[in-house]
Scaffold this motif. Structure first.
Motif, short mmCIF file in Angstrom:
data_model
loop_
_atom_site.label_atom_id
_atom_site.label_comp_id
_atom_site.label_asym_id
_atom_site.label_seq_id
_atom_site.Cartn_x
_atom_site.Cartn_y
_atom_site.Cartn_z
N PRO A 18 0.78 -1.24 0.00
CA PRO A 18 0.00 0.00 0.00
C PRO A 18 0.82 1.29 0.00
N LEU A 19 0.11 2.34 -0.30
CA LEU A 19 0.62 3.71 -0.31
C LEU A 19 1.46 4.00 0.92
N HIS A 20 2.60 4.64 0.66
CA HIS A 20 3.50 5.04 1.74
C HIS A 20 4.06 6.41 1.39
N LYS A 21 3.97 7.37 2.30
CA LYS A 21 4.59 8.69 2.07
C LYS A 21 6.08 8.52 2.28
N VAL A 22 6.84 8.69 1.20
CA VAL A 22 8.28 8.47 1.25
C VAL A 22 9.00 9.72 1.73
N ILE A 23 8.60 10.89 1.22
CA ILE A 23 9.27 12.13 1.55
C ILE A 23 8.23 13.20 1.84
N LEU B 12 11.04 14.03 -8.85
CA LEU B 12 11.74 14.35 -10.09
C LEU B 12 12.07 13.10 -10.88
N GLY B 13 12.23 11.96 -10.22
CA GLY B 13 12.55 10.75 -10.96
C GLY B 13 12.67 9.54 -10.05
N ARG C 287 17.41 22.75 -5.15
CA ARG C 287 18.24 21.68 -4.60
C ARG C 287 17.59 20.35 -4.92
N LEU C 288 18.36 19.46 -5.52
CA LEU C 288 17.93 18.12 -5.88
C LEU C 288 18.41 17.16 -4.80
N TYR C 289 17.58 16.20 -4.43
CA TYR C 289 17.93 15.20 -3.42
C TYR C 289 17.79 13.82 -4.04
N TRP D 251 14.14 13.90 -5.82
CA TRP D 251 13.09 14.87 -5.56
C TRP D 251 13.70 16.24 -5.30
N GLU D 252 12.82 17.23 -5.23
CA GLU D 252 13.25 18.57 -4.84
C GLU D 252 12.23 19.16 -3.88
#
Length: 183
Positions: free
Chosen positions: A93-98, A107-108, A132-134, A120-121
């Motif tokens: 199931p759905l999980h909030k990652v960030i 972003l990818g 800033r890209l993470y 992500w940014e």
């Protein structure tokens, strides 16, 4: 359909679609396998049945499963979320990652021998604010592994991420380094 992703899978293509009801801020995500002639090779599988998927979704093949990631823009602070479809047909199931104050944006997503990584940014505030890209790996429980790496971007071009044999490569617009400066 407000978003989609196509991915080569054994024997055909996996088509992920985001369907948004009129007036909803997000959509529901489903996956269906199509054969080489683009005919349904399986019934659609509901990956996320709550309307929280915004726009396009990224999908990668990871060991034993497909991993789906997207930006959830249905709350005041957007977040990067993920779900997975195991090879046995069960949905993780759905999980909030960030999550972050002010929001985050996917972003990818990439997967290879070194694992699965998400990029992500945190959206920049103001005309001259730096982007800033993470980047971090995603664990088997769809959480982040370890501390994210980050780099500063210039311009508005969308960065790309790909898996390599030993890690991940990013193509992104970066500031030029001064001559003689270590990189």
């Amino acid at each position: 359909v407000s978003g989609w992703h196509a991915l080569a899978v054994p024997g055909g293509v996996g088509l992920s679609t985001v369907v948004t009801a009129k007036g909803a801020r997000g959509g529901k995500l489903s996956f269906q396998k199509l054969d080489g002639e683009a005919r349904a090779a399986s019934s659609p599988v509901s990956i996320v049945d709550k309307p929280v998927v915004s726009g396009d979704v990224d999908v990668v093949r990871a060991p034993g499963r497909l991993v789906f990631a997207w930006t959830d823009r249905t709350t005041d602070d957007p977040s990067v979320s993920a779900a997975a479809l195991r090879d046995d047909g069960k949905v993780e199931p759905l999980h909030k990652v960030i999550e972050g104050r002010g929001g985050t944006a996917l972003l990818g997503l990439a997967s290879g021998p070194a694992g699965t990584a998400v990029m992500w940014e945190i959206p920049a505030r103001g005309a001259n604010a730096a982007r800033r890209l993470y980047l971090a790996r995603i664990s088997s429980s769809l959480g982040l592994e370890g501390r994210p790496s980050s780099i500063e971007l210039t311009g508005r071009a969308v960065p790309e991420i790909v898996a390599t044999s030993s890690g991940f490569a990013i193509l992104a617009p970066l500031q030029n380094c001064a001559a003689g400066t270590p990189t």
